[in-house]
Each structure stands twice: as C-alpha cells, then as structure tokens.
Enzyme design. Structure first.
Site, PDB file in Angstrom:
ATOM      1  N   ARG A 423       0.826  -1.205   0.000  1.00  0.00           N
ATOM      2  CA  ARG A 423       0.000   0.000   0.000  1.00  0.00           C
ATOM      3  C   ARG A 423       0.863   1.259   0.000  1.00  0.00           C
ATOM      4  O   ARG A 423       0.487   2.274  -0.577  1.00  0.00           O
ATOM      5  CB  ARG A 423      -0.922   0.006   1.224  1.00  0.00           C
ATOM      6  CG  ARG A 423      -2.031  -1.030   1.158  1.00  0.00           C
ATOM      7  CD  ARG A 423      -2.964  -0.889   2.350  1.00  0.00           C
ATOM      8  NE  ARG A 423      -3.988  -1.936   2.367  1.00  0.00           N
ATOM      9  CZ  ARG A 423      -5.146  -1.864   1.739  1.00  0.00           C
ATOM     10  NH1 ARG A 423      -5.444  -0.789   1.048  1.00  0.00           N
ATOM     11  NH2 ARG A 423      -6.021  -2.854   1.803  1.00  0.00           N
ATOM     12  N   GLU A 452      -0.991  -8.507   4.325  1.00  0.00           N
ATOM     13  CA  GLU A 452      -2.401  -8.603   4.704  1.00  0.00           C
ATOM     14  C   GLU A 452      -2.935  -9.967   4.293  1.00  0.00           C
ATOM     15  O   GLU A 452      -2.744 -10.395   3.160  1.00  0.00           O
ATOM     16  CB  GLU A 452      -3.233  -7.508   4.029  1.00  0.00           C
ATOM     17  CG  GLU A 452      -2.804  -6.104   4.393  1.00  0.00           C
ATOM     18  CD  GLU A 452      -3.636  -5.053   3.667  1.00  0.00           C
ATOM     19  OE1 GLU A 452      -4.735  -5.401   3.190  1.00  0.00           O
ATOM     20  OE2 GLU A 452      -3.180  -3.900   3.567  1.00  0.00           O
ATOM     21  N   GLU A 463     -10.511  -2.815  -5.003  1.00  0.00           N
ATOM     22  CA  GLU A 463      -9.841  -1.872  -4.109  1.00  0.00           C
ATOM     23  C   GLU A 463      -8.525  -1.394  -4.714  1.00  0.00           C
ATOM     24  O   GLU A 463      -8.187  -0.203  -4.654  1.00  0.00           O
ATOM     25  CB  GLU A 463      -9.584  -2.545  -2.757  1.00  0.00           C
ATOM     26  CG  GLU A 463      -8.970  -1.607  -1.725  1.00  0.00           C
ATOM     27  CD  GLU A 463      -8.765  -2.287  -0.380  1.00  0.00           C
ATOM     28  OE1 GLU A 463      -8.267  -1.604   0.519  1.00  0.00           O
ATOM     29  OE2 GLU A 463      -9.095  -3.472  -0.242  1.00  0.00           O
ATOM     30  N   ASP A 520     -13.794   4.771 -11.969  1.00  0.00           N
ATOM     31  CA  ASP A 520     -14.262   6.146 -11.768  1.00  0.00           C
ATOM     32  C   ASP A 520     -13.241   7.097 -12.373  1.00  0.00           C
ATOM     33  O   ASP A 520     -12.469   7.746 -11.680  1.00  0.00           O
ATOM     34  CB  ASP A 520     -14.455   6.426 -10.273  1.00  0.00           C
ATOM     35  CG  ASP A 520     -15.059   7.804 -10.037  1.00  0.00           C
ATOM     36  OD1 ASP A 520     -15.872   8.240 -10.865  1.00  0.00           O
ATOM     37  OD2 ASP A 520     -14.710   8.442  -9.034  1.00  0.00           O
ATOM     38  N   HIS A 742     -18.784  -0.114   2.266  1.00  0.00           N
ATOM     39  CA  HIS A 742     -17.608  -0.876   1.840  1.00  0.00           C
ATOM     40  C   HIS A 742     -17.627  -0.882   0.313  1.00  0.00           C
ATOM     41  O   HIS A 742     -18.309  -1.696  -0.316  1.00  0.00           O
ATOM     42  CB  HIS A 742     -17.666  -2.298   2.385  1.00  0.00           C
ATOM     43  CG  HIS A 742     -17.735  -2.375   3.877  1.00  0.00           C
ATOM     44  ND1 HIS A 742     -16.695  -1.979   4.700  1.00  0.00           N
ATOM     45  CD2 HIS A 742     -18.730  -2.772   4.704  1.00  0.00           C
ATOM     46  CE1 HIS A 742     -17.034  -2.154   5.963  1.00  0.00           C
ATOM     47  NE2 HIS A 742     -18.273  -2.623   6.006  1.00  0.00           N
ATOM     48  N   CYS A 744     -15.513  -1.685  -1.959  1.00  0.00           N
ATOM     49  CA  CYS A 744     -14.983  -2.807  -2.739  1.00  0.00           C
ATOM     50  C   CYS A 744     -15.983  -3.947  -2.833  1.00  0.00           C
ATOM     51  O   CYS A 744     -15.804  -4.867  -3.627  1.00  0.00           O
ATOM     52  CB  CYS A 744     -13.650  -3.289  -2.176  1.00  0.00           C
ATOM     53  SG  CYS A 744     -13.600  -3.479  -0.401  1.00  0.00           S
TER      54      CYS A 744
END
Length: 776
Positions: A423, A452, A463, A520, A742, A744
């Site tokens: 990330r 993760e 995501e 988007d 949420h 995602c």
C-alpha cells in the site's frame, strides 16, 4: 475496515481487420467529394412492435401473376420474372436477380469529378396529376360522400411507375435536380399522401401495392437516373411496409436499393439527412422491425422459407447503413446512435457472427458484425468478454503446457495475473509487477496486498483499482490536469524522460474492460476517439497512433472557455490582424517557464488574419489535443491495447468504449431496488421501506452521490443496476451513527433508524461528506 471503506468525514484477425468497415464521423463532406458509404458505426430499438396485422391480404401471390398481365402503356417494358436462387447456405448473399443490372463496383474516390455525378438524360415525365391542395380536397370529399373513385384513380396512376411517381411529387418536372443537397421532391406532399393512404379503403391500399410490384419488376437497362433514385426514396417511406403482409414487396425494394452503385448511394444518403426527425426515425424503426421479424417470425408461414430469401436481412442491413451514415453526417444527429440498436440480436449466437466476420471479413458471407451500429452495447460487451475469456483460457493453457514440457510441477497461480503490491508503494509496485508480468496481462487478475491476509474474490481487485486511480489522478502527481469547468481530466503536456506511468494508466483501463471492472475515471469523449485511432495497433511501429481529427466541439468538452474564445475569433467581424496581433504560435507554461511553439514552420512570423484564422484555430486545437501530448497518449494507447488487443474493438464507437470503462450515466433506482440483496434485513422491514422511500425521492445529484458513496463510482455497469450486486446490511450500532459503505463490495451498512426523517438526515450527511475518488 479496508482503506476504501466509505466513512463520512466531518468536513471498444489483422488481415480481416484491415478490410472491416470503420465509422466515418466529422464535418459534412464538400459537394465535389463523394465519400464511400460505410456500414460501421455505431436505446434499445423501439421499432420492434409488430404494428397492425391482417389489415392487408398477403401479396406474395402477385409476384407469380403480375407477369401475365399486359398493361396498355407505350413507355413500359414487359415485366420479367423475379429469380429466387436456390441457396445452400442461408448466410451466403446470393447474386442479384437477373432484372437488376450487374455493374462493376468502382471506388468513388478513384472516379474523376465528371464521372462522380453523371448527368444522365432525364425521361419526359407525365403531366403532374394534382397539386397537394387538390389531393387533400379530394380526400375530404371522399370521406364525406363515401365515393373514393377520384382518390383511387390518383393512387392508381401515381404508384404505377417511377415516371408517374416523379410527376406527382417532383417540385418541378422540367428541372433535373441533379444535386445531393436537394432531392427535388415535395416532402410535404409525400407525407400527406402516405398519411392519407392508411385511412383509405382496402382496395386503394391494394392498388398501391400492385403498382409498386409492377414498378419493381420492370427490366432496367443502363445506369439509374436521378428520377429512379427519387422513386426509391419515395417508396421507402411507404408506411404500408409496417405490415408483415407486405414484406415480400418491401424486401425486393430494399434489395434494389442495396445493390445500387456507390455514387447513387451517396445521393440517397444526403437526401436521407434532410428528412424530418420523425420520418427518419420511422424509416429506421421499420427496417429494424423487418430484420427482427425475419429472424424471429411470430407466424413463420407468413414468409417464404429462409433458404429462399437469405438476402432479406443483408439488404435491409445495407439500407440501414445508408441511414446510419446520413445520421452521422448531421450535427447533432437526427436520432441518437442507440436508436439503431436492435435488441433482438442479443438473442442470437453472437460469437458465431463474430467468428464469421473474423474469418470472412466483408466478403459475400454475411455477418451482423459488418454492421456493428445495430449491435447493442450489451451484446458487444458479451462478444468482448467471451473473446477475452477465450484468450485467457488459451494463454493459461499454453503456460501449463510450457511448465509440463519442462518437467516442472504446475500450480494454480500460473493461471492468473498475480499482483503483489504494498500500500505504501502502490504505483511503483504496480508498475514493476505489470512490467515483469507483461506476458500474463490476459490472464485472470488477482491482487494481494503485502502483509495482509485475504483471498481475492473480487473485492481486493476493485480496491486496488480504486486506490491506484485515486493516487495517479491526484493533481499533485502531475500526470493529468483536472479542468474544473468541464469536470474532467486531460493529459499533462509537461515533457518527461519516462512515460511508463501513462502506459500503466492505459493498462489499468484495459484490465478494467478485460475483467469487467467499472472505473471512476473522468476523461472527455475525445480521449476515447483517440483510443480508437486506429482501433487495432498497426504492425508498422513508426505509424502514428492516437491522432484523430479534432474540432472546437472536442476542445469545448475539455477547455470550454478557450473553445469559446476561439469561436469568437472565427466570428469576429473586425480586423483580426490589427486587433489581436497574434501569430501562428502557442505559449505554454512548464514548471514556471513560458515556452513557445510554432503551429507551422515559421509560425512566429506569420500573422493571424481574417483569411487564415480558420487554419490557425484548427492548428491550435490539433496542437493541444494531439501534438503536445503525443508521447503521453501514445504510451497510454499502447498500454490499453496491450490488454485489449482484439478485433472486437472495431465494433465499438468511442462512446461505447467510455461506457465499457466507466459505465453508463443513466441511473434507474427502481431497478437497483429490485436487484438489491439484504443481510440482517428483509426487504419488508420498516428501515428498508424508509430507505427506498427516501432514495427514490432524491434528486438525481443525491442519487449519484449515494451510488458514488457505496460503489466508488456514480455510473452504472453496461449490464445495468443488477450487475452492481448492491447489498444493504444491518449495522448493529447506535442510530446516532451515520451509514458506512464498503466500496470494494458495493455494500451499504445501515443502522436501524427508527424514523424516515432520521434516516434521510443521516443518509444525506453521510453521502454528502464522504471522500471522493479521482476528483479534486
């Protein structure tokens, strides 16, 4: 909670491809240039209603009997028999029947100007029988008296031959009207005659159809005259062809129009574009209905066997292509491009059509892919997805074979494009991974965030897209400029040493289409036009890509103020050179330094004048939208096509590529309500009933905010609201809390609010203060 959870904050075969039709758009061609008519183009067709049936008896029996009738007229030839060739393969387009001349097709661009619009001797026309006023008076008298003889005689004479049609409807029988700009037809009179026809007794309507049959059966020798084209133009508008009982006659009319030479099609196209929107739409709907009912007849016995009339659909599709070309020549178009969609085609074997087109191109083997403007965006998405799946399977299989051939143990990971990213280094890690795994881009995408635990079932992939797009499009990153006036991003013209990150954005867009993810992203329509220029990557790497013709309309979608200023310059009535004192130069600021660029050689010494200002404006727009960002856009182009390299892209319009990438802006909250899933709630619960009462009453801007809050985008996938997999789950927290999303998983967590007022207040606060994606 994942990083993109929403919590309110307080503040579109190379050899075949080369011959496939490509849609022409742009300015209306000059009169002396006759562009070849193209068949490619472009809501769900509204023309599939069958209309009234059974009003008129079947006229196919006339075909066999009309040759036996000898009509006493000196200027007529005896009719010849219509030939129905015995076709073995239904999809093969048979040769034209013997009564239509065979003529070698010559490219219009290759013809000399004298040959492009040959002035053929016009036959001497019969005397015009009546004026429009006389005709309308006769109709009114017939209605009141019940005596239709005068009206019957008029229709009998008028539709008996092509010369009679011209005599009745031509504005001036002595003038040739040999021009694309004016058909020479009295359109109001045509409309009045056809509008009255549907309300006349059955014998009159039968008389008209008999006359049309006689006209179409005549043997034609030599080139068509403009009077012949006028007759076709008039007959095509006959509303009787809405009835299936007339389809045999209609099919022969369409066939004769479809087989005209290109120069004749050119005239018809320009005459079509002068029709009113209502009449034009009726023509399109009639043709779409004809194709639909031939594919799926309600009463198959009404039509000849498909083996005897396999040319029906190809002929209708060709005439539709002429109308589509006419529609694209008008700005704005007469009807939306979506009005050419035929939703019936969603129910045929689309991949068979696609494979036929790939194998045979635009040869004698018919495929609807030759006329992509009739294929809906939903059907095109299915073609692209299945084509993508076949490529994924093929590449995964090859990887497996390679592994086994080297005596290595295969594992499931080799079947996927596996992205492992941190990330904290999202852009650089993504760029490195995509560069290293360039050969795997067409495999199914799976994303893992380092450190993760989690299995990517689609949520992590979405995501990754959302976070990456948010970071890349941030203004501080410098790759894209956000224009507040147009609410869109455009490529930064700043020069740099490495354009790989623009390639990354292209790959992201390609992966989104390939993996059916909606992004988007706010690019102007011009971007997608450039992305299809050309739609297939050229084999010659030295050929320019992403360069397309651009106008002030394109610039207005990005920089409306500048576009307005240039339009003012073009319409300025004073002395441009003395009042503006401009040269063929453009100035741009780059990292605080003003740099100048010549729009043409020696441009800094060439003043802009009243005479050359059009050239200046065109060069200026071309510089801004093509030349100044060429390297950036070329990297973006190659990135997109490295994933979406498919002939299926040739089927798409730029607007359709945008919908595939970003989704549709058309919201249907009732459809969303019908497809929503619930967790912890039932759809009959009071909170849920309050929720939909509130949401359905929202204005459009709040509905878009809700969609953006819960899914990360305010647009709808191609498949509609059902494809969102929208879910409302019960949030067992205090009702003082705001809703949480949420993104995602397209999931809204809703506390069990006790009143509609409380729910509305909390929901509006939540969706209005959430952090946005991709915008400043």
């Amino acid at each position: 909670m994942s990083e993109v959870d929403r919590v309110p904050s307080p503040a579109a075969p190379p050899a075949v491809a080369a011959t496939a039709p490509e849609e022409k758009k742009g300015k209306e061609p000059e009169r002396e240039k006759l562009p070849p008519i193209v068949s490619a183009g472009a809501g769900a067709t509204a023309g599939l209603d069958r209309g009234s049936k059974g009003q008129i008896s079947t006229f196919s029996s006339f075909i066999s009997t009309v040759n036996q009738k000898k009509e006493a007229a000196e200027n007529r030839s005896s009719p010849t028999h219509l030939v129905f060739p015995n076709i073995k393969n239904v999809r093969d387009l048979p040769p034209i029947c013997l009564d239509v001349r065979q003529k070698q097709r010559i490219s219009i661009d290759a013809l000399s100007s004298e040959m492009k619009t040959p002035v053929l001797p016009e036959p001497i026309l019969p005397v015009q029988p009546k004026t429009m006023k006389d005709f309308l008076e006769d109709v009114e008298k017939a209605k009141s008296s019940g005596d239709w003889k005068t009206v019957h005689d008029f229709y009998l004479t008028m539709f008996d031959s092509f010369p009679e049609l011209n005599a009745a409807f031509k504005k001036d029988a002595s003038a040739s009207f040999n021009t694309i700009e004016d058909s020479g037809i009295n359109a109001k009179f045509v409309n009045a005659v056809y509008d009255a026809l549907l309300n006349t007794p059955q014998d009159i309507q039968k008389t008209v159809l008999k006359g049309i049959i006689n006209s179409l059966l005549r043997e034609w020798k030599g080139p068509r005259t403009k009077d012949d084209l006028r007759a076709y133009f008039i007959l095509l508008q006959n509303p009787q062809f809405n009835n299936t009982s007339t389809y045999v006659i209609y099919a022969h009319l369409l066939r004769q129009i479809a087989t005209l030479v290109e120069a004749d099609h050119h005239f018809l196209v320009h005459w079509f574009k002068k029709l009113s929107q209502k009449r034009f739409k009726q023509l399109v709907e009639r043709l779409l209905q004809f194709i639909s009912l031939r594919l799926f007849p309600a009463k198959p016995e009404e039509f000849p066997p498909i083996s005897k009339c396999s040319w029906w659909i190809p002929s209708a599709s060709k005439v539709l292509a002429l109308l589509n070309t006419a529609n694209n020549l008008v700005h704005p178009p007469l009807i939306p491009y979506t009005d050419f969609y035929n939703s019936t085609l969603d129910h045929i074997d689309l991949m068979e059509e696609y494979h036929t087109w790939q194998s045979f191109g635009n040869s004698h083997r018919f495929s609807f892919c030759q006329y992509p403007f009739v294929i809906s965006i939903a059907a095109k998405k299915i073609i692209i997805q299945r084509d993508s799946e076949q490529q994924m399977i093929s590449i995964a299989r090859q990887s497996l074979v390679d592994k086994v051939s080297r005596r290595q143990r295969p594992d499931m990971n080799m079947l996927f494009l596996n992205m492992k990213v941190r990330r904290t280094h999202l852009v650089s890690d993504s760029l490195d991974e995509l560069t290293r795994k360039r050969a795997d881009l067409k495999k199914k995408l799976k994303v893992t965030f380092v450190g993760e635990a989690g299995l990517d079932m689609g949520g992590l992939t979405k995501e990754w897209f959302l976070l990456l797009i948010r970071q890349i499009f941030h203004p501080d990153y410098g790759m894209f400029m956000y224009h507040k006036d147009s609410y869109c991003h455009w490529f930064s013209s700043f020069k740099c040493d490495n354009y790989s990150e623009f390639r990354l954005v292209g790959i992201l867009m390609g992966l989104a289409v390939y993996n059916s993810i909606t992004l988007d992203i706010r690019f102007p329509p011009c971007c997608y036009k450039k992305l299809l220029s050309p739609p297939i990557v050229p084999n010659d790497q030295s050929m320019p890509v992403g360069i397309c013709s651009v106008t002030t309309d394109d610039l207005c979608q990005i920089m409306p103020e500048l576009a307005h200023g240039l339009s003012e310059l073009l319409s300025y009535e004073g002395n441009v050179e003395e009042d503006f004192y401009s040269t063929f130069q453009v100035f741009q600021e780059e990292f605080g330094i003003i740099k100048s660029y010549n729009l043409k050689p020696g441009g800094d010494k060439i003043p802009v004048t009243n005479q050359n200002r059009k050239e200046y404006v065109q060069l200026y727009i071309d510089f801004l939208l093509n030349k100044s960002i060429y390297k950036q856009f070329a990297a973006f182009y190659y990135g997109f096509h490295s994933v979406c390299a498919s002939n299926a892209l040739m089927l798409l319009r730029p607007e359709e590529v945008e919908i595939l990438v970003c989704g549709s802006p058309e919201l249907d909250m009732h459809a969303l309500q019908r497809s929503t899933q619930y967790e912890g709630y039932a759809k009959t619960d009071l909170t849920i009933r309050y929720f939909w009462d509130v949401v359905l009453g929202f204005p459009l801007d709040l509905q878009k905010k809700l969609l953006h809050f819960t899914t990360g985008s305010d647009r709808v996938p191609v498949g509609g609201m059902a494809d969102l997999n929208f879910k409302i789950s019960k949030n067992e927290t205090s009702t003082n809390w705001l809703p949480v999303a949420h993104t995602c998983f397209n999931q809204l967590c809703l506390p069990p609010y006790k009143s509609k007022k409380d729910l509305k207040q909390k929901l509006i606060i939540g969706i209005s203060n959430s952090e946005g994606f991709g915008l400043e």
